[in-house]
Write an enzyme that holds these catalytic residues in place. Structure first.
Site, PDB file in Angstrom:
ATOM      1  CG  ASP A   1      -1.764   1.198   1.373  1.00 48.41           C
ATOM      2  OD1 ASP A   1      -2.456   1.526   0.393  1.00 48.41           O
ATOM      3  OD2 ASP A   1      -1.731   1.842   2.438  1.00 48.41           O
TER       4      ASP A   1
ATOM      5  CG  ASP B   1      -1.839   7.404   0.310  1.00 50.72           C
ATOM      6  OD1 ASP B   1      -0.796   7.909  -0.133  1.00 50.72           O
ATOM      7  OD2 ASP B   1      -2.917   7.405  -0.311  1.00 50.72           O
TER       8      ASP B   1
END
Length: 220
Positions: A7, A9
């Protein structure tokens, strides 16, 4: 095949790309601070609580691009990445990605942030494979402010991963798969891969990680 998913953020990036982009545009006077600042804050709260749909979340931020082409945004996008994104990707993140590359893994960045805003982050991280929310573009080459296809968020991340693998003639059950993520919103994908790692987890994901015995790491 070892498949390692990251991922973006709050995992590799210390912050949220969409919120940083909005703050950047408000400072540049492209977006009006009133009422957008309050709406941006509320969207972050709703996202963390899982109280906003993937479609609404992604289109709220893609909407900031509406009415202009990719070329129109290039100068601001480059400045945004140089001043707001790169300083928030630390050496620990870069080294972790590099270790998986060096081990021969197939490394993929998977993010709910739209491709236009996340593709330069992927380049900086040295990740060539990117699965992101896609932006709809009109016949004149301008962003419409809507998603194209399935948003790469929650269950959509699972679907989009399977689609991406199929396009590369791969299947998930043929891979030794793992995912690094911070958010409870990634629980569907974290539950799908063989190994889940919670990075800087939010409170809800930290509780799930403790219950399921997933490793937890801090990377700021």
């Amino acid at each position: 095949m070892r498949l390692t998913l990251f991922d973006l953020d709050h995992t590799l990036l210390d912050g949220d790309s969409d919120q940083l982009w909005c703050e950047f545009l408000m400072e540049r006077g492209v977006l009006p601070r009133e009422p957008f600042e309050a709406r941006n804050r509320q969207m972050a709260v709703d996202y963390a609580a899982g109280q906003v749909s993937a479609q609404d979340f992604c289109e709220f931020y893609i909407g900031t691009l509406a009415g202009r082409s990719a070329g129109d945004w290039q100068t601001l996008r480059r400045e945004f990445v140089e001043t707001r994104v790169k300083p928030r990707i630390g050496d620990a993140a870069l080294q972790l990605v590099a270790r998986h590359h060096d081990a021969g893994d197939l490394v993929v960045l998977t993010t709910a942030t739209c491709r236009f805003l996340s593709e330069l982050s992927a380049v900086h991280l040295g990740i060539s494979a990117l699965i992101a929310t896609e932006c709809e573009i009109d016949t004149d080459g301008r962003f419409t402010g809507r998603c194209s296809g399935v948003p790469n968020m929650r269950e959509g991340k699972v679907q989009r991963l399977h689609d991406w693998l199929a396009a590369h003639r791969l299947q998930l059950d043929e891979c030794q798969s793992m995912l690094y993520s911070d958010s409870i919103n990634d629980l569907p994908l974290l539950s799908t891969v063989q190994r889940a790692v919670a990075v800087n987890p939010d409170a809800r994901l930290a509780a799930v990680a403790a219950e399921r015995g997933w490793p937890v790491m801090t990377m700021r």
